[in-house]
Write an enzyme that holds these catalytic residues in place. Structure first.
Site, PDB file in Angstrom:
ATOM      1  N   THR A 373       0.847  -1.172   0.000  1.00  0.00           N
ATOM      2  CA  THR A 373       0.000   0.000   0.000  1.00  0.00           C
ATOM      3  C   THR A 373       0.888   1.229   0.000  1.00  0.00           C
ATOM      4  OG1 THR A 373      -1.427  -1.345   1.350  1.00  0.00           O
ATOM      5  CG2 THR A 373      -1.897   1.001   1.335  1.00  0.00           C
ATOM      6  N   GLY A 465       0.624  -0.620   5.377  1.00  0.00           N
ATOM      7  CA  GLY A 465       1.137  -1.544   6.391  1.00  0.00           C
ATOM      8  C   GLY A 465       0.122  -2.520   6.948  1.00  0.00           C
TER       9      GLY A 465
HETATM   10  O1  DON Z   1      -6.621  -2.617   2.905  1.00  0.00           O
HETATM   11  C1  DON Z   1      -5.846  -3.154   3.679  1.00  0.00           C
HETATM   12  O2  DON Z   1      -5.971  -3.118   4.892  1.00  0.00           O
HETATM   13  C2  DON Z   1      -4.654  -3.887   3.115  1.00  0.00           C
HETATM   14  N1  DON Z   1      -4.939  -4.344   1.778  1.00  0.00           N
HETATM   15  C3  DON Z   1      -3.496  -2.971   3.147  1.00  0.00           C
HETATM   16  C4  DON Z   1      -2.231  -3.658   2.697  1.00  0.00           C
HETATM   17  C5  DON Z   1      -1.034  -2.946   3.107  1.00  0.00           C
HETATM   18  O3  DON Z   1      -1.107  -1.899   3.697  1.00  0.00           O
HETATM   19  C6  DON Z   1       0.251  -3.594   2.817  1.00  0.00           C
HETATM   20  N2  DON Z   1       1.272  -2.613   2.932  1.00  0.00           N
HETATM   21  N3  DON Z   1       2.296  -2.620   3.366  1.00  0.00           N
END
Ligand code: DON
Length: 563
Positions: A373, A465
């Site tokens: 993300t 995250g």
């Molecule tokens: O929407 C969510 O909570 C996850 N798909 C976020 C993934 C994420 O933040 C990975 N990053 N480091």
């Protein structure tokens, strides 16, 4: 005189010893406007849109598209996310462009014959939800921006066509992700140079992506959802056993939702509503901490971390049961934020002892139940503020690059509870409210947030995250509001993370060993946090006539730039 001199020498000596340890990074300061993003070139695109008369929403659209080119780890057109907007005239909105489960998705689609989850929700064609980014950015531009759409796509087209020099972080990241990307020939060819790898400073061009973006520049979101790009994607899905059809793309809509709002210590918090789980989490945890005196032993003390961890545990227990897509499940938001309920949760926190996870359950009674993300923050000269978090889920998402269209697809289907009651990729335990259903959006931890002081933007923040997003943002907010830190210190400060299950307190390696020992003594099972599971919080803080921009040093780069 002599004692004075000795004292002076002693002070000099002590300063020489402690100054290097306190060698804090300064935020970037500016007077009028600021962009903070995880990749330098994307930040520069945002600043140039602002300088040429675009507002913060225009800049956010252009940065989102630029990141899809320059930060393929998380920037995307094949994923989805959230944009929180607070216009200077007081209007607020939350644009939900989270992916949706395709029409052919089913409750148990990722379970084998024995009811055991397969890896299909994380890797490959079947892991992708219907992408929302292009619809979301187009909606933001149409309703809240003022620049012409093609002008905002152009910088991304240029970056994909002309290429850009590969950073050290990007070079390493592709090598690290080679086990994922090399499973898919188009990804191996595009990002790993067929296995030869891109070198540091080598120019990386993406001609297929440039053509896709060029069509999007001329035809708008219609190209992605009903035009040539849609047809390419649907045909490749059919060929490779994926579920997304042309009809799924045609039916996809981004929607505006009302942000969640609340107050803490005289600050007004505007944050992300479901299908984000984060705004509710922040408001509930802040309310739970309020009045505990958690801060009286100072930032970084075992006592402050103890109270934060206890609030985190109680919130994540609620999250596991009550939260999901508000278009599919009834979420008892007001019950979860009701002062009497929060008081009752707070009352179970012992001042000196960890509450084991198995003694904490989702707390409402039946009667009141009703890895990647990226985040960027922008404030413009007029005082409009925008916070965007969007994602492919995992770094490089599903690993699949759409042949002929040049973009990576998300693996957002893993954010659903593939098996309610069991953990997902982030170890999050979730229930039926977040089970898979056609057209449903998976629950998210992404939490773009804007905090006002005296009715004006004070803090604009968010992070990637997974679940660590919510707990990291809580700590950054507390560091600023209760501990008086500047933007950079607030994000650099050592953090903890607790998500109820597993029963474990993660402590960053920078948390002092003394503190960790005290926390263990209180009953916490501590573990040094995995460096890959840290949230990179990107912040703008506005105070005393200055904008402070700060990039989280836990990440691979990024840039705060203002004027
Ligand atoms: O929407 C969510 O909570 C996850 N798909 C976020 C993934 C994420 O933040 C990975 N990053 N480091």
């Amino acid at each position: 005189m002599k004692t004075h001199f000795v004292r002076f020498l002693a002070v000099l000596l002590i300063s020489a010893l402690i100054v290097p340890a306190l060698d804090a990074r300064e935020p970037i300061y500016a007077r009028k406007a600021m962009v903070v993003a995880e990749q330098d070139l994307a930040t520069e695109v945002g600043v140039s849109v602002l300088r040429s008369g675009g507002n913060a929403v225009d800049a956010a659209v252009a940065v989102g598209l630029a990141l899809a080119v320059t930060h393929p780890y998380a920037g995307n057109i094949g994923g989805g996310g959230f944009m929180l907007i607070r216009m200077a005239d007081g209007r607020t909105t939350f644009i939900d462009f989270r992916e949706k489960a395709p029409a052919a998705a089913t409750h148990d689609m990722y379970l084998n014959a024995n009811g055991v989850p397969t890896g299909d929700s994380v890797v490959g064609w079947r892991s992708a939800g219907v992408p929302g980014t292009v619809r979301g950015l187009a909606l933001a531009n149409k309703k809240y921006g003022r620049e012409a759409w093609p002008e905002l796509v152009k910088p991304a087209v240029a970056l994909a066509t002309n290429g850009f020099p590969v950073s050290k972080w990007q070079m390493d990241s592709w090598r690290r992700s080679s086990p994922l990307l090399s499973q898919f020939p188009e990804s191996k060819r595009t990002f790993l140079k067929g296995g030869a790898y891109y070198d540091w400073q080598e120019i990386f061009k993406q001609p297929e992506l440039a053509r896709t973006l060029d069509r999007i520049a001329h035809l708008g979101a219609a190209d992605f959802y009903d035009g040539e790009t849609a047809h390419i994607l649907a045909a490749e899905m059919a060929k490779n056993g994926g579920l997304i059809t042309l009809a799924d793309l045609q039916n996809y809509q981004a929607v505006e939702r009302t942000p969640l709002e609340g107050d803490y210590q005289g600050y007004h918090i505007i944050s992300s509503p479901p299908p984000s789980s984060g705004g509710l989490g922040l408001l509930q945890m802040l309310a739970m901490l309020n009045g505990t005196g958690y801060d009286k032993s100072g930032a970084g003390s075992a006592l402050s971390y103890h109270y934060m961890a206890e609030a985190m545990r109680r919130y994540f227990a609620d999250r596991s049961k009550y939260l999901g897509d508000p278009d599919f499940v009834n979420i008892p938001i007001s019950a979860l934020l009701a002062p009497a309920y929060v008081d009752s949760r707070r009352a179970t926190i012992r001042p000196d002892r960890a509450t084991p996870a198995e003694q904490i359950a989702p707390g409402l009674t039946a009667a009141n139940e009703g890895t990647n993300t990226t985040h960027y923050s922008i404030v413009d000269q007029e005082g409009n503020a925008v916070a965007v978090t969007y994602t492919l889920n995992n770094g490089y998402g599903s690993g699949v690059t759409v042949p002929g269209a040049g973009f990576l697809l998300n693996d957002e289907m893993d954010d659903f509870a593939a098996k309610p009651g069991g953990p997902n990729m982030f170890g999050l335990v979730q229930g039926e409210s977040n089970a898979i259903a056609p057209g449903k959006r998976p629950l998210s931890s992404m939490t773009p947030t804007i905090i006002l002081k005296d009715g004006k933007p004070f803090l604009v923040l968010g992070a990637p995250g997974g679940p660590v997003i919510i707990t990291s943002m809580l700590q950054v907010i507390l560091n600023v509001i209760d501990f008086g830190m500047n933007a950079q210190d607030a994000i650099d400060f050592p953090r903890i993370h607790d998500q109820w299950k597993p029963d474990r307190l993660d402590t960053e390696s920078t948390v002092s060993p003394d503190t960790v020992a005290q926390l263990r003594h209180m009953g916490y099972q501590t573990q040094t946090a995995d460096p890959n599971e840290k949230a990179r919080v990107e912040v703008i803080l506005i105070s005393a006539g200055w904008l402070q921009g700060a990039v989280d040093g836990r990440g691979g780069g990024g840039k705060a730039e203002g004027y």
